[in-house]
Write a protein that holds these residues in place. Sequence first.
Motif, PDB file in Angstrom:
ATOM      1  N   TYR A   1      -4.168   8.292   5.617  1.00  0.00           N
ATOM      2  CA  TYR A   1      -3.393   8.037   4.395  1.00  0.00           C
ATOM      3  C   TYR A   1      -3.838   6.736   3.746  1.00  0.00           C
ATOM      4  N   ALA A   2      -4.114   5.720   4.580  1.00  0.00           N
ATOM      5  CA  ALA A   2      -4.509   4.423   4.037  1.00  0.00           C
ATOM      6  C   ALA A   2      -5.850   4.503   3.326  1.00  0.00           C
ATOM      7  N   LYS A   3      -6.644   5.528   3.669  1.00  0.00           N
ATOM      8  CA  LYS A   3      -7.927   5.709   2.995  1.00  0.00           C
ATOM      9  C   LYS A   3      -7.757   6.448   1.677  1.00  0.00           C
TER      10      LYS A   3
ATOM     11  N   LEU B   1     -13.571  10.589  -0.343  1.00  0.00           N
ATOM     12  CA  LEU B   1     -12.296  10.919  -0.975  1.00  0.00           C
ATOM     13  C   LEU B   1     -12.210  10.423  -2.416  1.00  0.00           C
TER      14      LEU B   1
ATOM     15  N   ARG C   1      -2.209   7.703   9.999  1.00  0.00           N
ATOM     16  CA  ARG C   1      -1.864   6.676   9.020  1.00  0.00           C
ATOM     17  C   ARG C   1      -3.138   6.101   8.404  1.00  0.00           C
ATOM     18  N   THR C   2      -4.174   5.947   9.244  1.00  0.00           N
ATOM     19  CA  THR C   2      -5.457   5.488   8.711  1.00  0.00           C
ATOM     20  C   THR C   2      -5.934   6.417   7.600  1.00  0.00           C
TER      21      THR C   2
ATOM     22  N   GLN D   1      -6.609   3.413  18.543  1.00  0.00           N
ATOM     23  CA  GLN D   1      -5.625   4.422  18.158  1.00  0.00           C
ATOM     24  C   GLN D   1      -5.779   4.817  16.690  1.00  0.00           C
ATOM     25  N   SER D   2      -6.416   3.945  15.925  1.00  0.00           N
ATOM     26  CA  SER D   2      -6.485   4.185  14.488  1.00  0.00           C
ATOM     27  C   SER D   2      -7.720   4.967  14.068  1.00  0.00           C
ATOM     28  N   LEU D   3      -8.602   5.230  15.024  1.00  0.00           N
ATOM     29  CA  LEU D   3      -9.757   6.069  14.730  1.00  0.00           C
ATOM     30  C   LEU D   3      -9.473   7.480  15.239  1.00  0.00           C
ATOM     31  N   ASN D   4      -9.842   8.453  14.442  1.00  0.00           N
ATOM     32  CA  ASN D   4      -9.626   9.839  14.849  1.00  0.00           C
ATOM     33  C   ASN D   4     -10.547  10.167  16.029  1.00  0.00           C
TER      34      ASN D   4
ATOM     35  N   ILE E   1       0.839  -1.205   0.000  1.00  0.00           N
ATOM     36  CA  ILE E   1       0.000   0.000   0.000  1.00  0.00           C
ATOM     37  C   ILE E   1       0.875   1.256   0.000  1.00  0.00           C
TER      38      ILE E   1
ATOM     39  N   LEU F   1       2.935   2.544   2.283  1.00  0.00           N
ATOM     40  CA  LEU F   1       2.860   3.408   3.465  1.00  0.00           C
ATOM     41  C   LEU F   1       4.057   3.176   4.386  1.00  0.00           C
TER      42      LEU F   1
ATOM     43  N   ARG G   1      -5.302   3.681  -2.672  1.00  0.00           N
ATOM     44  CA  ARG G   1      -5.477   3.461  -1.236  1.00  0.00           C
ATOM     45  C   ARG G   1      -6.908   3.765  -0.807  1.00  0.00           C
ATOM     46  N   GLY G   2      -7.489   2.849  -0.083  1.00  0.00           N
ATOM     47  CA  GLY G   2      -8.840   3.064   0.411  1.00  0.00           C
ATOM     48  C   GLY G   2      -9.881   2.723  -0.628  1.00  0.00           C
TER      49      GLY G   2
ATOM     50  N   HIS H   1      -7.470  15.814   9.671  1.00  0.00           N
ATOM     51  CA  HIS H   1      -7.295  14.778  10.693  1.00  0.00           C
ATOM     52  C   HIS H   1      -6.353  15.175  11.829  1.00  0.00           C
TER      53      HIS H   1
ATOM     54  N   ASP I   1      -1.633   6.747  14.924  1.00  0.00           N
ATOM     55  CA  ASP I   1      -2.162   5.726  14.019  1.00  0.00           C
ATOM     56  C   ASP I   1      -3.302   6.259  13.159  1.00  0.00           C
ATOM     57  N   TYR I   2      -4.129   7.137  13.730  1.00  0.00           N
ATOM     58  CA  TYR I   2      -5.291   7.561  12.944  1.00  0.00           C
ATOM     59  C   TYR I   2      -4.902   8.430  11.760  1.00  0.00           C
TER      60      TYR I   2
END
Lengths: 275, 281, 315
Positions: C217-219, B129, C214-215, B111-114, B66, B68, B98-99, C230, C211-212
Motif C-alpha cells: 500500500y505504501a508503494k 505502479l 502495508r509495504t 517482515q516488510s518484504l514479500n 501517507i 495509512l 504513495r510510493g 502480494h 507488514d509486507y
Amino acid sequence: MTLDINWRRWRLVAFGGFIVSAILFVAIFANVVAPYSPYDLDVANMLAPPSGAHLLGTDELGRDVLSRVIYAARISMMVAVLASMVGLIFGTIIGSVAAYFGGWVDMVLMRFMEVLFSFPAILLAVVLMAALGTSVVNSMIAIGIIFIPGFARLARAAAIDVLRKQYVESARAVGMSNTRILVREILPNIFAPLLVEAAVAFSYAVLLESALSFLGLGAQPPEPSWGNMLNVGRGFMANAAWLSLAPGMAIFLTVLGFNTLGDGLRDAFDPHLRD
Amino acid sequence: MQDIRKHAQGAAGPTLSIRNLTVSFAGRRQLVQAVKNVSLDIWPGEIVGIIGESGSGKTMTALSAIRLLPHKAQVEGTIHLGERDVLSYTEKQMRALRGDRIAMIPQDAMQSLNPSMRIGRQVGEPIELHRKDSASRIKTRVRELLASVKIGDTDQRMQEYPHQFSGGMQQRAMIAMGLALDPELIIADEPTTALDVTVQAEVLRLLREIRDNTGTSIAFITHELGIVAELCDWVYVMNKGEVVEQGCVDQIFNDPQADYTRMLLDATPSIHGPRDEVPNV
Amino acid sequence: MLKVIFWRLIAFAFTLLVASAILFVTINVVPGSAAKAALGIDATPQALARFNAQNGLDQPLIIQYTAWLGQVLQGDFGHSFQNSVAVGPEVLRRIPVTLELAVLAFIVANLIAIPLGTLAAMRHQRGLDRGVTGFATILGAVPNFWLATLLVMVFTLKWRLLPASGFTPFSEDPIMNLKQMIMPALSLGIISSALLIRIMRASMIEVLSADYVRTAYAKGASEKIAVLRHSMRNALTPYVNVAAVEFGFLFGSVVIIEDIFLLPGIGSFVLVGIINRDYPVLLAAALTITVVVLIVNLIVDLLVSMLDPRSTAKH
C-alpha cells in the motif's frame, strides 16, 4: 476485543443453547409433544400435504410426519449421546494410559489411533455397520469407535500436561498405585477440554447417524429416523416434497445448534481462539 | 523558531506541513486520542527526527501523512505535502502519491518484504505502479537503485528472495524501493531498530548521503536519542500524543526546555551532545 | 530431505498394513455369514462348509489375512462371492468415476472457498465478513445427501435441466457426462467449502495484516494489487495443505452421493459389497478408498516439507 463482539458471541451461544435444549426437550418428551403415534397408519390419508390436522403432512403410509420427525429426534439424540460417550470413555482411557505409561505403550496405542483416524469417517462407519449388522445400537457403537481416536489424542495431550504438574508427582511419592493415580488425579483434570470435544462430536454423530440410516444401515423401518425418512422421501420428491424437507430441516437445525453451542463453549474455555 | 528554520532553509515552503493534527480511535466508552493537536514542518532537504517512546503517537503522526492509518482512525487537522491538501484527497489520489511523492521505510525490513517475490520486482514495483515504463527500463533503474544503496552483484541479487538477504541488505533494499521515484518525503519509521550496531551506522550514513545527493526530506521516527544526535537537523519530541518540545539538535541536547526531554536525556547518560559526523565503520 | 522421505514412506507402509488389517478383521470377524449370503438361506450345512473351505473362510483370521494380503500385493483382489467375477478389474473400472466426481467436487469447493474467504478477510469484522462466516456455519450443518435431494428437486423436477441420476463415460458423451456429474459434484463440493471458507479467511486475514502488505500500500498499490499480487500466494500456501487433505476426505465420502445419483464408482461398490455380503468386493472397495486417501495425505505431507518457502524460493 471489544464488548460488542463478546456480546455477539454470547448471542450465538444462546442461539445454539436454545435450539439444543428445544431438541432435547422434544426428544425426551416425544410421547407428550407428538400429536400422533409415529407408527399409526391412516390409509385414507396417504401422502396428505401439510394441513391443520397434519402440520407437516403425512407419509406414504398415512403416518403423521411431524410425529415421526419428533420421535426420530429421540433416536438421533440417543445415538449422539451414547456414541459420544463411547468415544469419550474409551478415548480417555486409551489416551491417558498412553500418556501415563509412555514409551512403547504410548507408541503402539497412538500409532493405532492414528491409523484409525486416517480412515474417512463415513467409510469406516459403513464397514463397521457391515460387520456389526444394522441396528440403532450398532450405529451407536460404530460412530463411537470413530470418535475414539479424536478423544484419545486430546486426552493424551491433556494428561501429559497434567502429569507435569506437582500433584501427580506427590501422589506418586506417597505411593499411590498407577490405577489410582489415573482415576483419582488425572481424569478429573482433563475433563474440561474433553467436554468441549464431546459437544463437537455430538453434531458429527447426528450427521453420521442420519447418513447411516439414509443408506439403510442404521435405524430400520418402521422405526422413524431422520435418515431413513429422507431416504423414503426420495421416492416421493415429485409429489410430496415435505417428506424430504421436514427431516432434512430437523438434521440441519440440530447440527447447527450443536455447532454454534460447541464453538461458543470452545471460546469460553479457550479465549485465545477468539477472533 | 520556525522563522529561523525557514531562513536557514531558504526555500519556498515546507515539504510537509502538519497543523493541529488529532488522531482518535473509538474506544468502548469514549474516544481515545493517539495524537493531540500536533503541528510540525519538514523543510526540503531536512532530516527531522520525531522522537518519543512507544505509544507517544510518533508513528501515528507519520502514518497520517501517507494516510495509512487503520480504518477506524478519525483524523482532524490539516496535512499539506507541498501544495497538496492530503487529508482532502480521495483514496485514488492518495495512491498516486504513495510510493511516488512520499515513500516509507519501515521498522522491520524482513517482515516488510514479500517473502514470495523476487527482490528486483519488489524494488521496481513503485515504478511499475506509477510509470508506464518498459520492463527493461525498470530493470535498468532497479540496478541503479541497488547499486546506490551499495548492494553489489545486482543482477544476481535482483533474482533472489528476501530470506537470502542479510538484515542490513534487506533494509537497504527497502531504502532502494523508497528511492525508486525520487520522492519529496521519505518517512523512516525506526528503520534501524532491528539491526545490529555496525549495520545501523551504515544505514544511517546511507540515509544522510541520500539526503545530500537528492535533497529529499526525511522524517526519521525513533526512540533513540543517539541516532537523533548523529543524523537529524531538527527534532520534535513527542510524549503522550503531544509535541512537548522542538528545536535544532544542539538546543535539544544542550538546553532542553521540557521536563520530558530532560528525563529522556537523563535516561541516556552516554549522550553528551551531537556529533558532527557519523563515524566511519 | 531424502531421509525425511524415506521415513515418511516407512510410516506410510506401516499405516497401510495396519489399515488393511483393520479392514480385513472387521469385515471377516462375523464367521459364516458370507456363505449364507452367497448360497442363500436354504443352503445345506454341507454346502456352507464346502463354500467356507473353498474360500479359506474356515482358517484362522491371521492365516486368511496373510493369504489375502499376499494376493492383493500381486494385484489379485479375488473373485466376487456372488458372481465369481474378478474384483480387481472391476475396481479399476470404477476408480475413474469416483476420481472424476472427487475432482469436480474439489473444484467446486475451491471456487467457492477461495473468493469468499478472501472477500471475508478483506472486510474483516464488517458486514460482508459476518455474512460469509454465517454462510459457512450454515453450510457446515447441511448434510450433503440432503443437499443432493434438494438439488434434484430444483434442477430435475422443477426446472427439468439435469438428469436425476445415471452415468455416461466422458469418452462416450462428454456433455451428458458433465450434466450427470454437476449435481453430485455440487452436493459434495458446496458442503466441503464450509470448512475451506474458514481456512481461507483465517489464512488471508493473517497475510493481510502482514507488514509486507502495508509495504505494498505504501508503494501506491490498489487493494486489488495488494490482495492478488502480494497476499494471494502467501495466503494459499497454508490453505493448500488443508485443501489437499479435504480432497482425500471428499474421495472418502463419495459412498452416499454415488448411491443417490447411481454413479458406478468405488463408493457404490462398497454398498454393493455390504448389501450382498460380498466380502471380496467390500474389502477391495474399502481398501481402495483408504489407499487413495492415505496416498493423498502422504503426498500432502511430502509436499509440505518440500514446499517450505525457504527451500522453494531457492530456484
